[in-house]
Write a protein that holds these residues in place. Structure first.
Motif, PDB file in Angstrom:
ATOM      1  N   TRP A 278      -4.132   3.314  -1.896  1.00  0.00           N
ATOM      2  CA  TRP A 278      -3.253   4.305  -1.423  1.00  0.00           C
ATOM      3  C   TRP A 278      -3.948   5.055  -0.173  1.00  0.00           C
ATOM      4  O   TRP A 278      -5.053   5.654  -0.136  1.00  0.00           O
ATOM      5  CB  TRP A 278      -3.279   5.489  -2.367  1.00  0.00           C
ATOM      6  N   LEU A 279      -3.334   4.854   0.995  1.00  0.00           N
ATOM      7  CA  LEU A 279      -3.866   5.334   2.469  1.00  0.00           C
ATOM      8  C   LEU A 279      -3.339   6.913   2.745  1.00  0.00           C
ATOM      9  O   LEU A 279      -2.299   7.046   2.486  1.00  0.00           O
ATOM     10  CB  LEU A 279      -3.526   4.243   3.480  1.00  0.00           C
TER      11      LEU A 279
ATOM     12  N   PHE B 103       5.228   6.898   1.507  1.00  0.00           N
ATOM     13  CA  PHE B 103       5.540   5.581   1.734  1.00  0.00           C
ATOM     14  C   PHE B 103       5.029   4.448   0.972  1.00  0.00           C
ATOM     15  O   PHE B 103       3.926   4.488   0.598  1.00  0.00           O
ATOM     16  CB  PHE B 103       5.270   5.282   3.426  1.00  0.00           C
ATOM     17  N   GLN B 104       5.611   3.391   0.750  1.00  0.00           N
ATOM     18  CA  GLN B 104       5.162   2.267  -0.049  1.00  0.00           C
ATOM     19  C   GLN B 104       5.775   1.021   0.866  1.00  0.00           C
ATOM     20  O   GLN B 104       6.848   0.989   1.097  1.00  0.00           O
ATOM     21  CB  GLN B 104       5.536   2.079  -1.415  1.00  0.00           C
ATOM     22  N   LEU B 105       4.703   0.204   1.323  1.00  0.00           N
ATOM     23  CA  LEU B 105       5.282  -0.862   2.119  1.00  0.00           C
ATOM     24  C   LEU B 105       4.143  -2.041   2.310  1.00  0.00           C
ATOM     25  O   LEU B 105       2.872  -1.864   1.843  1.00  0.00           O
ATOM     26  CB  LEU B 105       5.255  -0.385   3.614  1.00  0.00           C
ATOM     27  N   ASN B 106       4.698  -3.407   2.484  1.00  0.00           N
ATOM     28  CA  ASN B 106       3.676  -4.435   2.576  1.00  0.00           C
ATOM     29  C   ASN B 106       3.038  -4.175   3.845  1.00  0.00           C
ATOM     30  O   ASN B 106       3.964  -4.161   4.920  1.00  0.00           O
ATOM     31  CB  ASN B 106       4.891  -5.742   2.578  1.00  0.00           C
ATOM     32  N   LEU B 107       1.768  -4.302   3.864  1.00  0.00           N
ATOM     33  CA  LEU B 107       1.132  -4.024   5.285  1.00  0.00           C
ATOM     34  C   LEU B 107       1.432  -5.481   6.196  1.00  0.00           C
ATOM     35  O   LEU B 107       0.939  -5.274   7.337  1.00  0.00           O
ATOM     36  CB  LEU B 107      -0.244  -3.907   4.841  1.00  0.00           C
TER      37      LEU B 107
ATOM     38  N   ALA C  36       0.929  -1.292  -0.031  1.00  0.00           N
ATOM     39  CA  ALA C  36       0.158   0.056   0.091  1.00  0.00           C
ATOM     40  C   ALA C  36       0.826   1.024  -0.221  1.00  0.00           C
ATOM     41  O   ALA C  36       2.056   1.040   0.428  1.00  0.00           O
ATOM     42  CB  ALA C  36      -0.965   0.196   1.061  1.00  0.00           C
ATOM     43  N   MET C  37       0.383   2.218  -0.494  1.00  0.00           N
ATOM     44  CA  MET C  37       0.812   3.555  -0.501  1.00  0.00           C
ATOM     45  C   MET C  37       0.247   4.365   0.720  1.00  0.00           C
ATOM     46  O   MET C  37      -0.842   4.210   1.060  1.00  0.00           O
ATOM     47  CB  MET C  37       0.664   4.495  -1.863  1.00  0.00           C
ATOM     48  N   ILE C  38       1.257   5.309   1.407  1.00  0.00           N
ATOM     49  CA  ILE C  38       0.815   6.057   2.647  1.00  0.00           C
ATOM     50  C   ILE C  38       1.335   7.383   2.297  1.00  0.00           C
ATOM     51  O   ILE C  38       2.501   7.721   2.087  1.00  0.00           O
ATOM     52  CB  ILE C  38       1.175   5.468   3.844  1.00  0.00           C
TER      53      ILE C  38
ATOM     54  N   THR D  82      -8.364   5.958  -4.970  1.00  0.00           N
ATOM     55  CA  THR D  82      -7.684   5.673  -3.918  1.00  0.00           C
ATOM     56  C   THR D  82      -6.668   4.426  -4.102  1.00  0.00           C
ATOM     57  O   THR D  82      -6.440   3.487  -3.100  1.00  0.00           O
ATOM     58  CB  THR D  82      -8.280   5.700  -2.560  1.00  0.00           C
ATOM     59  N   THR D  83      -6.086   4.469  -5.290  1.00  0.00           N
ATOM     60  CA  THR D  83      -5.220   3.209  -5.622  1.00  0.00           C
ATOM     61  C   THR D  83      -4.056   3.816  -6.582  1.00  0.00           C
ATOM     62  O   THR D  83      -4.125   4.825  -7.058  1.00  0.00           O
ATOM     63  CB  THR D  83      -5.893   2.092  -6.276  1.00  0.00           C
ATOM     64  N   PHE D  84      -2.946   2.757  -6.331  1.00  0.00           N
ATOM     65  CA  PHE D  84      -1.843   3.179  -7.349  1.00  0.00           C
ATOM     66  C   PHE D  84      -1.573   1.892  -7.810  1.00  0.00           C
ATOM     67  O   PHE D  84      -0.964   1.035  -7.197  1.00  0.00           O
ATOM     68  CB  PHE D  84      -0.848   3.662  -6.462  1.00  0.00           C
ATOM     69  N   GLU D  85      -1.535   1.722  -9.197  1.00  0.00           N
ATOM     70  CA  GLU D  85      -1.529   0.474 -10.214  1.00  0.00           C
ATOM     71  C   GLU D  85      -2.191  -0.773  -9.285  1.00  0.00           C
ATOM     72  O   GLU D  85      -1.873  -1.640  -9.281  1.00  0.00           O
ATOM     73  CB  GLU D  85      -0.106   0.292 -10.144  1.00  0.00           C
ATOM     74  N   GLY D  86      -3.532  -0.352  -8.895  1.00  0.00           N
ATOM     75  CA  GLY D  86      -4.494  -1.316  -7.942  1.00  0.00           C
ATOM     76  C   GLY D  86      -4.051  -1.757  -6.735  1.00  0.00           C
ATOM     77  O   GLY D  86      -4.746  -2.237  -6.201  1.00  0.00           O
ATOM     78  N   ARG D  87      -3.049  -0.942  -6.077  1.00  0.00           N
ATOM     79  CA  ARG D  87      -2.708  -1.275  -4.831  1.00  0.00           C
ATOM     80  C   ARG D  87      -3.341  -0.124  -4.089  1.00  0.00           C
ATOM     81  O   ARG D  87      -3.174   1.039  -4.520  1.00  0.00           O
ATOM     82  CB  ARG D  87      -1.109  -0.986  -4.437  1.00  0.00           C
TER      83      ARG D  87
END
Length: 405
Positions: free
Chosen positions: A332-333, A344-348, A290-292, A325-330
């Protein structure tokens, strides 16, 4: 005859305990998305958890023959790391409610007097957890001063977002921990002006880049130490230590950090961030990532993707599956509490909540009279730490320019 303690215990459980978690979730929408680590096992000297420090990307190795000798390379190494859970306390004192808790007032009158106050206190605690997770370095520092304090009730700060009316704060040297000014109470804030207004004029010999902290959290006698659960700035880093483990000694503990160099967010930076995670970390896919970011950086991203989204909304298939609220399907929080110049981009699943005791009312104290007063206290407690199980599956962009709208 029903006693105060019996009635208090019954009503707190009936009206409050059941929805503490719900109230907390309302004010901590990003933080509460982290999984709770069921393996975070407490002991007498802290809590132990496994953290991968080597080999988990290699996946083992083949042997030509079985010579009954264990291979020395490409093996996985999981260290049982220890961390002492951080302790969070929040006390709410009620006064003038003797009539409400009497038999004539009844339990409904009692509940009406405290339920709203406790729920608001829980939501404020959740907001503190959210702020600490999104921007905390572990010391509890809210932000830095951007100019030397003068004999004024207005303090210039790097970022006014973390402040709330009623907070009691102090200014400390980030190097020595000695007090520069305070304690003073926050009256108001100006996010656009990057200032806060406090209850009394502050004076001192400080300078720009002194830290502002919640009063009472640091000793004010030595350099600021780690007192809060770790936030993203402390977890997502390529240098220093984490849980007393050197990121230099164990490179697998290093996050991917890209310094933007005071430029605006663009697709190239986002794809570079993704590439470092996919290629250098070899995670295979961004499933579960996810992006934050702050709202301003997300607004900048929507400006970038807007032409593609317009075509997509017109059902022209260009392969640009952009959603709000997504970036390439992921996912975006987004939160106003996030740092304004970072993404930030991280594995939740790489960062989890190690909870020894969830935020709850202390059963041992429950509701206690204040001696000599028509008042009683309710104590909320939380023990836990944010556990970075796979720091190398986290990344961030730093030094972005902050858009203004």
């Amino acid at each position: 005859m029903i006693t105060f303690n019996t009635l208090g215990d019954m009503l707190l459980r009936r009206y409050i305990v059941d929805f503490i978690a719900q109230m907390q979730n309302l004010s901590a929408p990003i933080y509460t998305q982290l999984q709770e680590d069921t393996n975070f096992t407490p002991s007498g000297d802290g809590a132990y958890f496994g953290i991968r420090i080597a080999g988990n990307e290699a996946g083992g190795g083949w042997r030509a023959t079985d010579d009954n000798v264990l291979p020395t390379a490409s093996n996985e190494n999981v260290k049982q790391a220890r961390v002492r859970p951080k302790k969070y306390y929040h006390t709410v004192t009620f006064s003038g409610l003797a009539e409400a808790v009497s038999a004539r007032g009844g339990e409904d009158a009692f509940a009406a007097g405290i339920t709203d106050a406790i729920s608001q206190a829980v939501k404020r605690a959740g907001a503190r957890f959210e702020t600490d997770f999104l921007r905390g370095d572990g010391t509890g520092r809210l932000t830095n001063t951007s100019a030397s304090p003068s004999a004024s009730t207005t303090i210039a700060v790097d970022d006014a977002r973390p402040f709330r009316s009623g907070q009691v704060i102090v200014g400390l040297s980030n190097s020595t921990g000695l007090r520069i000014f305070g304690p003073v109470t926050v009256v108001s804030r100006s996010i656009s002006g990057a200032t806060i207004t406090v209850s009394s004029a502050v004076t001192g010999s400080g300078s720009a880049n002194d830290g502002i902290y919640i009063s009472g959290e640091q000793s004010e006698a030595s350099a600021p130490t780690e007192v809060t659960a770790l936030g993203l700035p402390a977890i997502v880093s390529a240098t220093g230590t984490i849980y007393n483990l050197s990121r230099t000694t164990y490179p697998i503990l290093q996050s991917k950090v890209i310094a933007a160099g005071s430029v605006a967010l663009d697709e190239a930076l986002l794809r570079r961030l993704r590439r470092q995670l996919l290629v250098e970390t070899d995670v295979g896919s961004l499933e579960g990532f996810a992006m934050i970011s702050n709202w301003e950086q997300y607004d900048r991203y929507t400006e970038i993707s807007l032409p593609f989204r317009r075509f997509n909304d017109m059902r022209l298939e260009l392969g640009a599956q952009q959603e709000l609220t997504t970036f390439e399907g992921r996912p975006w929080l987004i939160s106003h509490q996030a740092l304004p110049d970072q993404v930030f981009q991280l594995n939740l699943g790489a960062v989890v909540r190690g909870v020894v005791r969830p935020l709850s009312i202390d059963e041992r104290v429950n509701m206690a009279w204040v001696p000599g007063q028509d008042a009683f206290t309710v104590l909320l407690k939380y023990y836990g730490e944010n556990v970075a199980r796979m720091p190398n599956q986290t990344a961030k962009l730093t030094g972005l320019t902050t858009p203004t709208y």
